[in-house]
Design an enzyme around this catalytic site. Sequence first.
Site, mmCIF file in Angstrom:
data_model
loop_
_atom_site.group_PDB
_atom_site.id
_atom_site.type_symbol
_atom_site.label_atom_id
_atom_site.label_comp_id
_atom_site.label_asym_id
_atom_site.label_seq_id
_atom_site.Cartn_x
_atom_site.Cartn_y
_atom_site.Cartn_z
ATOM 1 N N ALA A 96 27.876 -4.068 57.365
ATOM 2 C CA ALA A 96 28.312 -3.313 56.199
ATOM 3 C C ALA A 96 28.374 -4.253 55.012
ATOM 4 O O ALA A 96 28.202 -5.460 55.167
ATOM 5 C CB ALA A 96 29.699 -2.709 56.444
ATOM 6 N N GLU A 111 30.451 -4.992 51.135
ATOM 7 C CA GLU A 111 31.678 -4.727 50.381
ATOM 8 C C GLU A 111 31.485 -4.472 48.889
ATOM 9 O O GLU A 111 32.404 -4.743 48.104
ATOM 10 C CB GLU A 111 32.608 -5.925 50.568
ATOM 11 C CG GLU A 111 32.168 -7.239 49.871
ATOM 12 C CD GLU A 111 31.420 -8.229 50.762
ATOM 13 O OE1 GLU A 111 30.833 -7.783 51.767
ATOM 14 O OE2 GLU A 111 31.414 -9.428 50.451
ATOM 15 N N GLU A 117 35.658 -4.756 55.226
ATOM 16 C CA GLU A 117 35.000 -4.526 53.926
ATOM 17 C C GLU A 117 36.031 -4.154 52.871
ATOM 18 O O GLU A 117 35.946 -4.585 51.724
ATOM 19 C CB GLU A 117 33.921 -3.448 54.025
ATOM 20 C CG GLU A 117 32.865 -3.685 55.098
ATOM 21 C CD GLU A 117 32.219 -5.052 55.066
ATOM 22 O OE1 GLU A 117 32.123 -5.643 53.973
ATOM 23 O OE2 GLU A 117 31.819 -5.550 56.144
#
Length: 880
Positions: free
Chosen positions: A268, A270, A304
């Site tokens: 993922a 951020e 995140e």
Amino acid sequence: MYRNTPHSISLHDYRPPEFLIDRVDLRFELDPERTSVEARLRLRRNPAATRGDGTLRLHGEQLDLEQVAMDDHPLTPTDYRVDAESLTLLRVPDRLTLLTRVRIHPNLNTALEGLYQSGDMLCTQCEAEGFRRITYFLDRPDVMARYGTTLVADRRRFPVLLSNGNRVESQDLPDGRHLVRWEDPFPKPSYLFALIAGDLSAVEDRFITASGREVELKIYVEPHNLDKCDHAMRSLQKAMRWDEERFGREYDLDVFMIVAVSHFNMGAMENKGLNVFNDKYVLARPDTATDADFEGIEGVIAHEYFHNWTGNRITCRDWFQLSLKEGFTVYRDQEFSADMGSRGVKRINDVRLLRAHQFPEDGGPMAHPVRPESYIEINNFYTATVYQKGAEVVRMQANLLGPERFRQATDLYFERHDGQAVTTDDFVRCMEDASGRDLGQFRRWYDQAGTPELTVAGDYDATSGAYTLTIRQYTPPTPGQVVKAPFHIPLAIGLLGPDGRDLPLRLAGEPSATAPGTRVLELREVEERFCFIDLTARPVPSLLRGFPAPVKLRFDYSDDDLLFLMAHDSDGFNRWDAAQTLLQRLLLGLVADPEAGIPEHFFDAFRRALLDPSSDRALLAEVLTLPSESYLGDQMEVVDVDGIHRAYMALGRLVGERLREDLLRVYRDNRETGPYAFTPEASGRRALKNLALGYLMRVGDAQALQDCQSQFAAGHNMTDVMAALRLLVDHGGAEGAQALDDFYRRWSRESLVLDKWFSVQATSSRPDTLERVRQLMGHTDFSLRNPNRVRSLVGAFCTANQVRFHAVDGDGYRFLADRVLELDPLNPQIASRLLKAMIRWRCFDPGRQALMRAEIERILASEELSNDAFEVASKALESR
Ligand code: B3K
Ligand code: ZN
């Protein structure tokens, strides 16, 4: 060398940027085939930088430049130079507004860096250096600017248009297009830029911050996934609350958005206010996701989100400081997960991961410090060392300071550096300033690579009642660092008396003893002695309680000592660790001599643990899990691939046979009764039950096979289904084939579940696994363009199936090298990650070494190799 050696970038060469950018206005006319990007940058000379040659060089790659204007005057090609990596303006004033317009092609972007197409949507990934594939820019983290982003696209195809910050305008345009404008009030580095365009639906909720502000929370997914977002949303809300309570960090924008995409190079990202996720870390329903998936989602969502302060508000000065944000944020997510679930089990899993990935990395040809000194391709340094060891280095500081001082130190860090791009050294200075402690020697953890080895000897003198621990630390050489200075190492220990209880601890020279329990010794020298007095019998030392430092321990425990610690240690982590050491010893004994018996006391201890009614099931499952085959290999001078596999199978079978009745009882008693719940208690039950089933299946027991089939067919939840499927596939025969068919029929449309179908086949220990993997490469559902799919088949086979990947004929190595060469032109990041599966080739026997070496050389001989793969391949072969 086979090609032009790409140049390597060194920390020593860091210079502040000559120009700063105060404001960026971007306008995207989005189209998968041809997107136009117009960028207006307000630049000024950086007063803190030395003056260069009067030119201004902006990063840019794979951009078709259409227009350049300075202060509203169009420039002609004589005013600038363009090459494959940059645009250089030849004469610039101290302040200027620069306008560029470029074309890019998201549909051709298979590297998934910059702006790319995933299914029907467009999305971005800019960390570390992807923004330069979107527009010309000072694409470095110490240039922080305010962004305004205008997105224009076809309204039907891309009804949702997202970027960082707050939405400030939206309007319909002629020709079925529409426009949305976003404004991000917080200055940020370019790697945190993001945009999303697609036909997405959102699950919405809200969060009221500690100071009473309302934040809109939105999770965007493709419409058919709307029913799989609950867990992610709950996790986000918990993370937001936790960060307020534990670190005093409040969210700062009016909206926080998460988008799940199906083509993503890592977990993922951020991006400010708009986190983009691999859908694997968002989507979960009890019937589609396992406990491990639920846990992963909770942890990654938190990670995140936490970056909003540790990474975004305060970012890295340069990429050598990556651990400033990653190490700290991993520490934060580990602590969050420990508070949400079981702290003991979380610590065990984190240490298991560290030992399985970071220790080998630290002992291999790409070993590097938590703050690396140089790199060819920064994407190769998103490593276990920067992340996991970096988190351990933060954890050590937190423990050295204690909770209150550590909180004061982090408060100071957030206050002192908000809005800045800083270094790991700035972080440590805050720890020092808030606590008054000198962390000078401690800083070596950031710049020396390698895993320190602690050799400890205990000596009891019955006449004086003194017990002396002599501790030596030694850190092996790593590439470019031959001699190491001693580390400052916190060592939490306890001494157990004959009744299994912690003893009061008194060092010679101290006026009195500390209360029974754990005490932290701080090592600073190569060799140190600690003499404990007032002891009436030889104690059993419990060393490294809770794993206080990322080190390897050597202490000459007897089997009886280990059994004693396993039964009595007040520290749960060390009970587990004693069991692991014992299991490792038994397994390595079997590797050396397949006829070596297993002592009776081992089965007794196993049985006692299994039947202890008071025990925490999750912890118990950890205690009774055998160390992995690759971990065993790491403990050997030369990895004995087949010997380890034989020993592993043999011990599993013995446990199954000898404890059959007890395992059956545990299996029955812990079966699922109610609906699925993701709680530590319930997932602990499932883990223990499935572990028991695994041992029973090793015996070839007809009853177990039946239980396994009914568990698979009942399909209560994906955790149980996958556990059963894995066992059935390893069992093989008609039962295995049938289960695979059923699973495929049921789940072929759910790509995350289908990934499991691929990986369960790739990790099977059956002898024909590679053949099967090759067949699956041709399956209609396989694609080299989807990283999750590549990881689930190729990655799983090469990194999680030691016995088959390292087949003695080298077929596994050829298979991997072929895939690396195929993938490298498409997606260098994924190719170079895969290649790392062979980086420890020197740990194997001469035959396998030669085979692996030949494959790495074949890769290196390729004309068009990416920097990513080149760096890994060339470092793998460098002489030691
Ligand atoms: N910061 C990203 C990782 C980016 C990797 C770029 N190759 C995710 C994370 O660590 O939170
Ligand atoms: Zn991170």
